[in-house]
Design a protein around this motif. Structure first.
Motif, PDB file in Angstrom:
ATOM      1  N   TYR A 197      52.112  34.532  38.332  1.00  0.00           N
ATOM      2  CA  TYR A 197      51.873  33.462  37.371  1.00  0.00           C
ATOM      3  C   TYR A 197      51.692  34.056  35.977  1.00  0.00           C
ATOM      4  CZ  TYR A 197      47.369  34.997  39.317  1.00  0.00           C
ATOM      5  OH  TYR A 197      46.349  35.752  39.808  1.00  0.00           O
ATOM      6  N   GLU A 198      51.748  33.149  34.999  1.00  0.00           N
ATOM      7  CA  GLU A 198      51.430  33.535  33.638  1.00  0.00           C
ATOM      8  C   GLU A 198      49.909  33.553  33.513  1.00  0.00           C
ATOM      9  OE1 GLU A 198      53.478  31.007  30.820  1.00  0.00           O
ATOM     10  OE2 GLU A 198      52.284  31.798  29.152  1.00  0.00           O
ATOM     11  N   THR A 199      49.396  34.352  32.597  1.00  0.00           N
ATOM     12  CA  THR A 199      47.955  34.298  32.364  1.00  0.00           C
ATOM     13  C   THR A 199      47.683  33.627  31.015  1.00  0.00           C
ATOM     14  OG1 THR A 199      48.128  36.600  31.630  1.00  0.00           O
ATOM     15  CG2 THR A 199      47.249  36.218  33.835  1.00  0.00           C
ATOM     16  N   ASN A 200      46.434  33.297  30.792  1.00  0.00           N
ATOM     17  CA  ASN A 200      46.069  32.536  29.597  1.00  0.00           C
ATOM     18  C   ASN A 200      46.373  33.235  28.287  1.00  0.00           C
ATOM     19  OD1 ASN A 200      44.805  29.886  30.007  1.00  0.00           O
ATOM     20  ND2 ASN A 200      43.672  31.064  31.535  1.00  0.00           N
ATOM     21  N   THR A 237      39.289  36.881  25.032  1.00  0.00           N
ATOM     22  CA  THR A 237      38.546  36.254  26.130  1.00  0.00           C
ATOM     23  C   THR A 237      38.938  36.865  27.468  1.00  0.00           C
ATOM     24  OG1 THR A 237      38.644  34.216  24.835  1.00  0.00           O
ATOM     25  CG2 THR A 237      37.871  34.027  27.093  1.00  0.00           C
ATOM     26  N   THR A 238      40.231  37.077  27.689  1.00  0.00           N
ATOM     27  CA  THR A 238      40.645  37.641  28.970  1.00  0.00           C
ATOM     28  C   THR A 238      40.220  39.110  29.085  1.00  0.00           C
ATOM     29  OG1 THR A 238      42.850  38.116  28.166  1.00  0.00           O
ATOM     30  CG2 THR A 238      42.589  36.073  29.346  1.00  0.00           C
ATOM     31  N   VAL A 250      42.931  26.032  16.294  1.00  0.00           N
ATOM     32  CA  VAL A 250      43.130  25.656  17.694  1.00  0.00           C
ATOM     33  C   VAL A 250      44.586  25.293  17.998  1.00  0.00           C
ATOM     34  CG1 VAL A 250      40.747  24.918  18.096  1.00  0.00           C
ATOM     35  CG2 VAL A 250      42.428  23.233  17.346  1.00  0.00           C
ATOM     36  N   ASP A 305      48.563  26.169  18.891  1.00  0.00           N
ATOM     37  CA  ASP A 305      49.389  27.177  19.543  1.00  0.00           C
ATOM     38  C   ASP A 305      50.273  27.880  18.513  1.00  0.00           C
ATOM     39  OD1 ASP A 305      50.680  28.277  22.069  1.00  0.00           O
ATOM     40  OD2 ASP A 305      52.420  27.380  21.071  1.00  0.00           O
ATOM     41  N   PHE A 313      42.420  35.235  19.952  1.00  0.00           N
ATOM     42  CA  PHE A 313      41.160  34.767  20.547  1.00  0.00           C
ATOM     43  C   PHE A 313      41.261  34.717  22.077  1.00  0.00           C
ATOM     44  CE2 PHE A 313      39.162  30.611  21.950  1.00  0.00           C
ATOM     45  CZ  PHE A 313      37.887  31.121  22.153  1.00  0.00           C
ATOM     46  N   LYS A 314      42.388  34.170  22.567  1.00  0.00           N
ATOM     47  CA  LYS A 314      42.545  34.049  24.011  1.00  0.00           C
ATOM     48  C   LYS A 314      42.623  35.430  24.668  1.00  0.00           C
ATOM     49  CE  LYS A 314      46.028  30.959  24.092  1.00  0.00           C
ATOM     50  NZ  LYS A 314      46.932  29.971  24.728  1.00  0.00           N
ATOM     51  N   VAL A 361      44.526  38.513  40.934  1.00  0.00           N
ATOM     52  CA  VAL A 361      44.884  38.695  39.529  1.00  0.00           C
ATOM     53  C   VAL A 361      45.274  40.155  39.248  1.00  0.00           C
ATOM     54  CG1 VAL A 361      44.284  38.017  37.163  1.00  0.00           C
ATOM     55  CG2 VAL A 361      43.125  36.920  39.073  1.00  0.00           C
ATOM     56  N   ALA A 381      36.939  39.316  30.670  1.00  0.00           N
ATOM     57  CA  ALA A 381      36.852  39.055  32.114  1.00  0.00           C
ATOM     58  C   ALA A 381      37.359  40.238  32.951  1.00  0.00           C
ATOM     59  CB  ALA A 381      37.639  37.791  32.449  1.00  0.00           C
ATOM     60  N   MET A 382      38.219  41.064  32.346  1.00  0.00           N
ATOM     61  CA  MET A 382      38.808  42.156  33.122  1.00  0.00           C
ATOM     62  C   MET A 382      37.828  43.316  33.296  1.00  0.00           C
ATOM     63  SD  MET A 382      42.488  41.786  31.302  1.00  0.00           S
ATOM     64  CE  MET A 382      43.037  43.462  31.505  1.00  0.00           C
ATOM     65  N   LEU A 427      47.451  42.675  37.621  1.00  0.00           N
ATOM     66  CA  LEU A 427      48.246  42.586  36.392  1.00  0.00           C
ATOM     67  C   LEU A 427      49.681  43.026  36.653  1.00  0.00           C
ATOM     68  CD1 LEU A 427      45.575  44.118  33.984  1.00  0.00           C
ATOM     69  CD2 LEU A 427      45.955  41.692  34.515  1.00  0.00           C
ATOM     70  N   GLY A 442      44.694  31.815  17.472  1.00  0.00           N
ATOM     71  CA  GLY A 442      44.267  31.327  18.775  1.00  0.00           C
ATOM     72  C   GLY A 442      44.690  32.267  19.893  1.00  0.00           C
TER      73      GLY A 442
END
Ligand SMILES: Cc1cc2nc3c(=O)[nH]c(=O)nc-3n(C[C@H](O)[C@H](O)[C@H](O)COP(=O)(O)OP(=O)(O)OC[C@H]3O[C@@H](n4cnc5c(N)ncnc54)[C@H](O)[C@@H]3O)c2cc1C
Lengths: 376, 398
Positions: free
Chosen positions: A199-202, A356-357, A342, A344, A352-353, A156, A360-361, A158, A349
């Protein structure tokens, strides 16, 4: 004591907030995110013109010489716009590491084109089992007669697919867990043996897994000094935590605003739902979480900018506090929007996403809290 | 106080286990285990397997082909189904509209609709919510005006789950807007193929198409599709909600999730962080486990009250709130275990037929999608705020 902004900071805030307002509404952002590259090279060149790319780079290298106290101001604004251009990985990590660790010759060769916006270099440090602590990495660069051979995998990374070159952290000597014996290599993305699965990330951004199979490099590929990369990379990652927190605070500001706005206009039971005390208190909690997070941001940013003895701990505390706030503010913003939250379609949303990421980073809230507990 | 299973119940448990070992379609099990998104046909085939076993009508009376199971049998079944990683039953036909039809429908309606619901021949969806009638459902505006032996329906329903697959929709419609707003509501069944019905997708934050907006433009619905009395729809819908509450805590599913989470934590996957040694994470996991155990017993207490003849009262809102909170927490802990591999968005690797290497450990990237998608569970079926209003007003008298 003075929490007001200096001239550079005011300038950065103004230029960023104007840019977001004029050229980066949510639909524009959505289109960029869904485009092939996932961002706009034109915007990137504009960032160069506006001086953003130069912000954390030393003045003698053509930069502005800003610290995290300056970059977090910019990051807050970029967070509000959910900006998809790779400012964090390519400038705040990549260019920042070159600026602090590279030899003079390397700086000369690399920083010019980066500041112009014509070259991108991202930092490939993370591995799935250890996204923050580089002493644990398994990617190895073995010494040969005339250079090194890298084997391993980075997870992952970036904007790996957009980088012209990658700064690859690998073990050159010692054992897993040692702080010494780590080095950084400048590797072109086309180098034989290097492959990128992008890839795309969330959060609508981009990243990639990078695999190294006998990637053969000359000694000149070593960034800065051999075996000595732990300190400099660690510092860049800690500054990274502060910068991500800046972005998170910007996002939370936006979410508190958007939620307040929604509660004023959405009506159920013949009243704006903002009239319900349960929701008023929830919003007040969101607001307080955001403010506490922001205070922690300033604390850690000051410690980091001054390189105070305890700055590392301050950054871990920040990651925990931001993680808590981001979780609460993000989840509640969605919840208070009901079904709309919720979708798109709405930006809520997406903020929020992203929150969240961000958690994790560079080590999650749980990771850093556990480290703090262990060292207490 | 005793929760030991009797010999018959143990035999039943064995029968359920055998069913899942032998009759649960293998390819569907495989998809479930790999996190592959199910297609319409997969849902139908799985539900037909249940039907063939005679187990489709879990909450139905025996006279209509239901199982007639006791609360304990339902509990046993739910646990085995979750352990086997069986898909949830799509609730709209079997769990939601059927009880209204067998309770309030006339004989002709029962004969016409129930067998096809039981056999999963017909796909139903739920048309309650509207853009301006969510928590305040009674303010709904979709109008049904009587015209000879038809109703002419106009309006918009929204958040219609899996409406894109549906053959029929059961709707709350307004047949009278003079009195109290709860009074003029009727319960109407509408064939989705009727001219004037159109379905428009809504994409959710995990990038999937699960909900829809359904538009009705001068849709002519035979009056014989009205359930019960005109103006009584609200009352019927409330009864339906009681049925919905059975299993709303989703304890069995959460238990299975928890078990799978523990397996991940113990898997020693070298692409993941070591979570076993992270005391902060493990504390959260164990607290989730404790909360879930408490909820399991709360649910058993409610079920046992129901089986001794009491209707589940407003206190069963606790099942909805706690059940969704725990599920959302477990989803969050999965994201934590996935670490940075929660970041990649690679939906193609969860589509049927995907071959090749996954990005990161197979389960990891999907943890985010599930976490995001399941923010819905504290919103639908009456938001958790509304459930708390129910507890404070109806249970605590505040
Ligand atoms: C994924 C998904 C699937 C769904 N599937 C279906 C379906 O198949 N069929 C169907 O008919 N509906 C369905 N719904 C709709 C669902 O039931 C509604 O979203 C829900 O009732 C909330 O309504 P709303 O979205 O309009 O939110 P609103 O009612 O606008 O609520 C917004 C916020 O205000 C809060 N609030 C509102 N009133 C009060 C109050 N009095 N006190 C305190 N807080 C309050 C809510 O709790 C929420 O946090 C679905 C929803 C989702 C998200």
């Amino acid at each position: 004591m003075d929490f007001s902004l200096n001239d550079i900071q005011e300038m950065m805030r103004d230029s960023a907030s104007k840019f977001i307002q004029k050229e980066y509404d949510f639909e524009t952002r959505r289109k960029l995110s869904k485009s092939e590259d996932g961002f706009s090279q034109k915007n990137w060149e504009l960032f160069a013109e506006l001086g953003w790319l130069a912000l954390p780079i030393d003045e003698d290298q053509g930069g502005i010489g800003g610290t995290v106290l300056d970059t977090i101001i910019l990051q807050e604004e970029l967070g509000k716009g959910l900006v998809v251009e790779p400012y964090f990985p390519c400038i705040l990590l990549g260019a920042n590491l070159i600026n602090s660790f590279a030899s003079d010759e390397q700086k000369e060769a690399l920083l010019g084109p980066i500041l112009e916006g014509s070259k991108k270099i991202t930092l490939a440090h993370s591995e799935g089992h250890s996204p923050f602590d580089i002493s644990q990495i398994k990617t190895v660069a073995e010494k040969t007669n005339n250079g090194f051979v890298i084997n391993g995998k980075k997870s992952v990374v970036l904007n790996a697919q957009h980088a012209d070159e990658l700064l690859v952290v690998a073990r050159t000597s010692g054992n897993t867990g040692d702080k010494s014996g780590l080095s950084v290599f400048v590797v072109s993305k086309d180098h034989p043996g290097l492959s990128i699965r992008g890839y795309e990330t969330n959060d609508g951004l981009r990243a990639g897994d990078v695999t190294f199979v006998n990637v053969t490099l000359g000694a000149e590929a070593v960034l800065g000094t051999l075996d000595d990369a732990f300190g400099p990379v660690q510092k860049v990652l800690l500054e990274g935590i502060v910068n991500l927190a800046g972005e998170a605070v910007g996002i939370m500001e936006k979410l508190v605003d958007l939620t307040g706005e929604y509660l004023r206009i959405r009506e159920q039971f013949n009243a704006p739902i903002g009239k319900f005390q349960a929701l008023q208190h929830r919003c007040a909690d969101m607001f307080m979480e955001k403010e506490q997070a922001k205070s922690m941001l300033y604390f850690a940013a000051i410690e980091t900018a001054k390189q105070n003895d305890d700055y590392e701990k301050a950054c871990a505390m920040l990651k925990v506090r931001i993680g808590n706030a981001a979780r609460f503010v993000g989840q509640q913003a969605v919840q208070l929007h009901g079904g709309m939250g919720v979708t798109d379609e709405l930006s809520v949303g997406h903020y929020f996403k992203r929150l969240t990421t961000l958690n994790a980073m560079l080590g999650s809230r749980d990771y850093h809290l556990n480290e703090l507990v262990k060292s207490a | 106080m005793n929760i030991d299973l009797t010999e018959q119940e143990l035999a039943f448990q064995k029968e359920v286990q055998d069913f899942f070992a032998n009759d649960f379609p293998k390819d569907i099990k495989d998809k479930q285990d790999k996190g592959i998104y199910l297609k319409k046909d997969d849902h139908i085939r799985w539900q037909k397997a249940l039907y063939n076993k005679g187990w489709a009508g879990i909450n139905w009376p025996v006279e209509h082909g239901g199982t007639g199971w006791t609360a304990t049998q339902k509990y046993i079944y739910a646990n085995e189904a979750a352990k086997a990683n069986a898909p949830r039953i799509v609730p709209f036909g079997l769990t939601m509209v059927a009880p209204v039809i067998f309770t309030y429908g006339n004989d002709e309606q029962k004969q016409r609709f129930l067998p096809d619901i039981l056999a999963s021949n017909v796909w139903w969806c739920q048309g309650y919510s509207e853009p301006n009638a969510g928590s305040d459902l009674a303010s709904l505006k979709t109008k049904a005006v009587r015209d000879g032996d038809h109703y002419i329906v106009n309006g918009t329903k929204t958040w219609t789950t899996l409406g894109q697959h549906a053959d029929w929709i059961f709707c709350l419609v307004r047949t009278d807007d003079t009195g109290r707003k709860q009074q003029g509501i009727s319960f109407l069944l509408i064939d989705m193929k009727t001219p004037g019905v159109s379905v428009h997708p809504i994409i959710t934050i995990d990038g999937t198409h699960e909900v829809n907006e359904v538009h009705f433009e001068d849709v002519r619905v035979p009056a014989e599709n009205l359930i019960g009395q005109e103006g009584q729809g609200w009352t019927y819908a409330k009864v339906l909600l009681t049925h919905e509450r059975t299993g709303i805590a989703r304890v069995a599913e959460s238990k299975a999730l928890l078990a799978s989470l523990k397996r991940m934590v113990n898997s020693d996957n070298d692409q993941l962080m070591n979570m076993k040694d992270n005391a902060v994470f493990m504390t959260r996991l164990i607290e989730a486990e404790i909360e879930l155990k408490a909820l399991e017993y709360t649910e058993l207490r409610v079920l046992s009250a129901v089986s001794t003849g009491k209707a589940p009262g407003p206190e069963s809102s606790i099942l909805k709130i706690k059940g969704t909170e725990i599920m959302q927490l477990l989803n969050e802990l999965f994201v934590e275990v996935a670490g940075i591999y929660a970041l990649p968005y690679v939906p193609e690797q969860y589509q049927d037929g995907f071959e090749g290497d996954t990005v990161g450990p197979r389960f990891a990237p999907k943890t985010s999608a599930t976490y995001y998608n399941n923010r819905k569970v504290s919103i639908y079926g009456g938001t958790n705020e509304i459930q708390k209003n129910i507890i404070s007003k109806q249970v605590l008298g505040l």
